[in-house]
Design a protein around this motif. Sequence first.
Motif, mmCIF file in Angstrom:
data_model
loop_
_atom_site.group_PDB
_atom_site.id
_atom_site.type_symbol
_atom_site.label_atom_id
_atom_site.label_comp_id
_atom_site.label_asym_id
_atom_site.label_seq_id
_atom_site.Cartn_x
_atom_site.Cartn_y
_atom_site.Cartn_z
ATOM 1 N N GLY A 26 18.764 1.505 34.326
ATOM 2 C CA GLY A 26 19.998 2.076 33.717
ATOM 3 C C GLY A 26 20.210 3.493 33.709
ATOM 4 N N ALA A 27 19.452 4.253 33.517
ATOM 5 C CA ALA A 27 19.513 5.709 33.546
ATOM 6 C C ALA A 27 19.952 6.206 35.041
ATOM 7 N N THR A 30 23.667 5.127 35.390
ATOM 8 C CA THR A 30 24.709 5.789 34.939
ATOM 9 C C THR A 30 24.693 7.201 35.630
ATOM 10 N N LEU A 34 28.328 8.354 37.376
ATOM 11 C CA LEU A 34 28.682 9.819 36.722
ATOM 12 C C LEU A 34 28.811 10.707 38.138
ATOM 13 N N THR A 55 33.101 2.844 33.658
ATOM 14 C CA THR A 55 31.989 2.184 34.084
ATOM 15 C C THR A 55 30.584 3.074 33.629
ATOM 16 N N ARG A 56 30.971 4.457 33.857
ATOM 17 C CA ARG A 56 29.435 5.132 33.391
ATOM 18 C C ARG A 56 29.349 4.729 31.822
ATOM 19 N N VAL A 57 30.459 4.676 31.089
ATOM 20 C CA VAL A 57 29.970 4.455 29.630
ATOM 21 C C VAL A 57 29.280 3.114 29.412
ATOM 22 N N PHE A 59 27.590 1.324 31.557
ATOM 23 C CA PHE A 59 26.063 1.460 31.755
ATOM 24 C C PHE A 59 25.380 2.163 30.734
ATOM 25 N N GLN A 60 25.889 3.414 30.198
ATOM 26 C CA GLN A 60 25.139 4.097 29.343
ATOM 27 C C GLN A 60 24.973 3.338 28.066
ATOM 28 N N THR A 63 22.219 0.826 28.613
ATOM 29 C CA THR A 63 20.951 1.387 28.513
ATOM 30 C C THR A 63 20.317 1.845 27.141
#
Length: 92
Positions: A26-27, A30, A34, A55-57, A59-60, A63
């Motif tokens: 996940g990191a 992300t 980003l 999408t980053r939000v 994934f974050q 995670t």
Amino acid sequence: MEEKPREDEMFPDRANTHRNPLVLVGAIATAGVLAAGLVAFRNGNTDLSQKMMRTRVLFQGATVAVMVGTSGSLLIDNSNEAAPAPKPAPKP
């Protein structure tokens, strides 16, 4: 020459830790999204950049949810192991 102490000797609490590989995945996901979003923004593609940031939000958030779920399940497992056995009731 003095031998270095092992990590489990220096940090005995870490000996029983479990690491969830989904946190690392996940990191990395992300960070990748980003980076792609920043590149899209730099190139002037604001629509793609906005989609990447959303999408980053996601994934974050996923995670963080995995991290919380892992720590919660470990707390439950550790509390079950550390609980003393119940004492039998005295006979009258």
